[in-house]
Design an enzyme around this catalytic site. Sequence first.
Site, mmCIF file in Angstrom:
data_model
loop_
_atom_site.group_PDB
_atom_site.id
_atom_site.type_symbol
_atom_site.label_atom_id
_atom_site.label_comp_id
_atom_site.label_asym_id
_atom_site.label_seq_id
_atom_site.Cartn_x
_atom_site.Cartn_y
_atom_site.Cartn_z
ATOM 1 N N THR A 98 0.852 -1.194 0.000
ATOM 2 C CA THR A 98 0.000 0.000 0.000
ATOM 3 C C THR A 98 0.882 1.235 0.000
ATOM 4 O O THR A 98 1.647 1.455 0.943
ATOM 5 C CB THR A 98 -0.899 0.028 1.256
ATOM 6 O OG1 THR A 98 -1.628 -1.189 1.325
ATOM 7 C CG2 THR A 98 -1.860 1.204 1.205
ATOM 8 N N LYS A 173 -7.363 1.687 -2.614
ATOM 9 C CA LYS A 173 -6.870 1.043 -1.382
ATOM 10 C C LYS A 173 -6.917 2.017 -0.201
ATOM 11 O O LYS A 173 -7.308 1.653 0.918
ATOM 12 C CB LYS A 173 -5.446 0.523 -1.616
ATOM 13 C CG LYS A 173 -4.747 -0.019 -0.393
ATOM 14 C CD LYS A 173 -5.478 -1.199 0.226
ATOM 15 C CE LYS A 173 -4.826 -1.604 1.549
ATOM 16 N NZ LYS A 173 -5.653 -2.526 2.333
HETATM 17 P P1 NAP Z 1 5.292 -6.295 7.487
HETATM 18 O O1 NAP Z 1 4.904 -7.567 8.138
HETATM 19 O O2 NAP Z 1 5.701 -5.143 8.317
HETATM 20 O O3 NAP Z 1 6.428 -6.643 6.399
HETATM 21 C C1 NAP Z 1 7.084 -5.616 5.710
HETATM 22 C C2 NAP Z 1 8.083 -6.187 4.722
HETATM 23 O O4 NAP Z 1 8.777 -5.076 4.111
HETATM 24 C C3 NAP Z 1 9.162 -7.067 5.356
HETATM 25 O O5 NAP Z 1 9.497 -8.095 4.454
HETATM 26 C C4 NAP Z 1 10.337 -6.090 5.509
HETATM 27 O O6 NAP Z 1 11.612 -6.694 5.537
HETATM 28 C C5 NAP Z 1 10.198 -5.301 4.229
HETATM 29 N N1 NAP Z 1 10.899 -4.030 4.271
HETATM 30 C C6 NAP Z 1 10.609 -2.957 5.031
HETATM 31 N N2 NAP Z 1 11.475 -1.943 4.773
HETATM 32 C C7 NAP Z 1 12.342 -2.405 3.827
HETATM 33 C C8 NAP Z 1 13.438 -1.844 3.138
HETATM 34 N N3 NAP Z 1 13.823 -0.582 3.372
HETATM 35 N N4 NAP Z 1 14.087 -2.604 2.227
HETATM 36 C C9 NAP Z 1 13.691 -3.881 1.990
HETATM 37 N N5 NAP Z 1 12.657 -4.479 2.602
HETATM 38 C C10 NAP Z 1 11.982 -3.739 3.511
HETATM 39 O O7 NAP Z 1 4.093 -5.733 6.573
HETATM 40 P P2 NAP Z 1 2.823 -6.515 5.996
HETATM 41 O O8 NAP Z 1 1.765 -6.548 7.032
HETATM 42 O O9 NAP Z 1 3.266 -7.751 5.308
HETATM 43 O O10 NAP Z 1 2.319 -5.414 4.931
HETATM 44 C C11 NAP Z 1 2.998 -5.216 3.700
HETATM 45 C C12 NAP Z 1 2.226 -4.172 2.901
HETATM 46 O O11 NAP Z 1 0.884 -4.621 2.687
HETATM 47 C C13 NAP Z 1 2.111 -2.807 3.596
HETATM 48 O O12 NAP Z 1 2.174 -1.796 2.635
HETATM 49 C C14 NAP Z 1 0.723 -2.872 4.244
HETATM 50 O O13 NAP Z 1 0.175 -1.577 4.418
HETATM 51 C C15 NAP Z 1 -0.029 -3.691 3.216
HETATM 52 N N6 NAP Z 1 -1.164 -4.467 3.728
HETATM 53 C C16 NAP Z 1 -1.060 -5.155 4.891
HETATM 54 C C17 NAP Z 1 -2.155 -5.879 5.346
HETATM 55 C C18 NAP Z 1 -2.099 -6.650 6.644
HETATM 56 O O14 NAP Z 1 -3.177 -6.995 7.150
HETATM 57 N N7 NAP Z 1 -0.952 -6.946 7.203
HETATM 58 C C19 NAP Z 1 -3.333 -5.934 4.605
HETATM 59 C C20 NAP Z 1 -3.387 -5.237 3.393
HETATM 60 C C21 NAP Z 1 -2.289 -4.509 2.963
HETATM 61 P P3 NAP Z 1 12.216 -7.232 6.933
HETATM 62 O O15 NAP Z 1 11.631 -8.583 7.121
HETATM 63 O O16 NAP Z 1 13.675 -7.223 6.722
HETATM 64 O O17 NAP Z 1 11.781 -6.250 8.005
#
Ligand code: NAP
Length: 287
Positions: A98, A173
Site C-alpha cells: 500500500t 486502497k
Molecule cells: P510487514 O509484516 O511489516 O512486512 C514488511 C516487509 O517489508 C518485510 O518483508 C520487511 O523486511 C520489508 N521491508 C521494510 N522496509 C524495507 C526496506 N527498506 N528494504 C527492503 N525491505 C523492507 O508488513 P505486511 O503486514 O506484510 O504489509 C505489507 C504491505 O501490505 C504494507 O504496505 C501494508 O500496508 C499492506 N497491507 C497489509 C495488510 C495486513 O493486514 N498486514 C493488509 C493489506 C495490505 P524485513 O523482514 O527485513 O523487516
Amino acid sequence: MKNIQLGWVGLGNMGNPMVLNLLQAGFEISVFNRTKDKETPLLDAGAKSASSLQELIATCDIVLTMLSNDAAVKEVFESPTGLLSKANSGKTIINMSTVAPETSRYLNTICNQHHIQFIDAPVSGSVKPAKDGTLVILVGATPKNFEIAKPIFDVLGKIAIHVGEPGVASSAKLAINYLLGLNLQGIAETVLFAEKNGVSKEDMLNIINQGACGNGITNIKTPSILNDSYPAAFALKHLVKDLGLAKAAGLDSPLIHPLYDSYASAEKEGLGDQDVMAIISSLRKPQ
Ligand code: NAP
C-alpha cells in the site's frame, strides 16, 4: 503461465502466506527478503533464494513486491543495487504494497523508462485472507498487463478488480482502509462505552455481530477483543501510514482528522507493532 519464473520481495505478515499459496499452486518462485531468516519456511516449501535484487529480476519474468511503505518500495526499486539498477527490459513488476497513488504513478513512469511493465495491485484483506487465498486485489494497469497478471491474482485472491491505470488502485486502497479505520475505531468506542455502563464486552460484541451492524471485520476482530490480545495481523503503524497517505491525497472529511490523530497517538504510545484493533487499548486508558 506456471512455467513463468516469479520473483518476490518482502516476506512480512502478508508476503509469506501469499508466496506459500503461489508455491502450492505450482508456480516457480525466487524470494528475496532483507531479513534472511524470514525466507526459511518458503525455501523449505520449494522457493529459491535470490542473493540480491539484481539477481532476482535478472532471473525472473515477473517480480512482485510486498513491502512496508513508500520509502521501502522506492528503495527496493531505485537503490544502486535495486530492481531498476540494471537493464531488464521486457520484465514486469507488480507492487502489492500500500503506497501513495502518486508513488504508484511515479513507479509506473520510471519502470516504463526502463522498458519494464508496471502494475499497481494493493490488496484488501489481512493475514487470514492472505493465507486462504481470498484477498480482494485492486488493480491499476493497462488492460493488457491486467491479463498478464490475472493467473497470479487468481491464486492470491477471490477477485481482482481492474479499477484503471496505475495509481487508481492505490487510491481505491486508501479509500477502503479509511473505512476499515472508521470501523475499528467505532467497534472500540462502542464496546468501551457499553462496558462503562455495565454491559460486558461479550454481550456487546454478541449484539453487534448478531445484528445489522455486524460485518466481516467485527467478526474477525471479536476474539482479539475478548482475549485482550493483539498480535499483529495488520500492524497499527501501517494504518497510521495509510490514513496519512489518504490525507495527503486529499481526504479532508469531518472524521479523517480525528481518526488519524487517534491512531497516531496510539502509535506514539508504543502500540504501532500491535494489531490495528489495539486501538481499543489506547482508548481504554483513563482520559
Ligand atoms: P510487514 O509484516 O511489516 O512486512 C514488511 C516487509 O517489508 C518485510 O518483508 C520487511 O523486511 C520489508 N521491508 C521494510 N522496509 C524495507 C526496506 N527498506 N528494504 C527492503 N525491505 C523492507 O508488513 P505486511 O503486514 O506484510 O504489509 C505489507 C504491505 O501490505 C504494507 O504496505 C501494508 O500496508 C499492506 N497491507 C497489509 C495488510 C495486513 O493486514 N498486514 C493488509 C493489506 C495490505 P524485513 O523482514 O527485513 O523487516
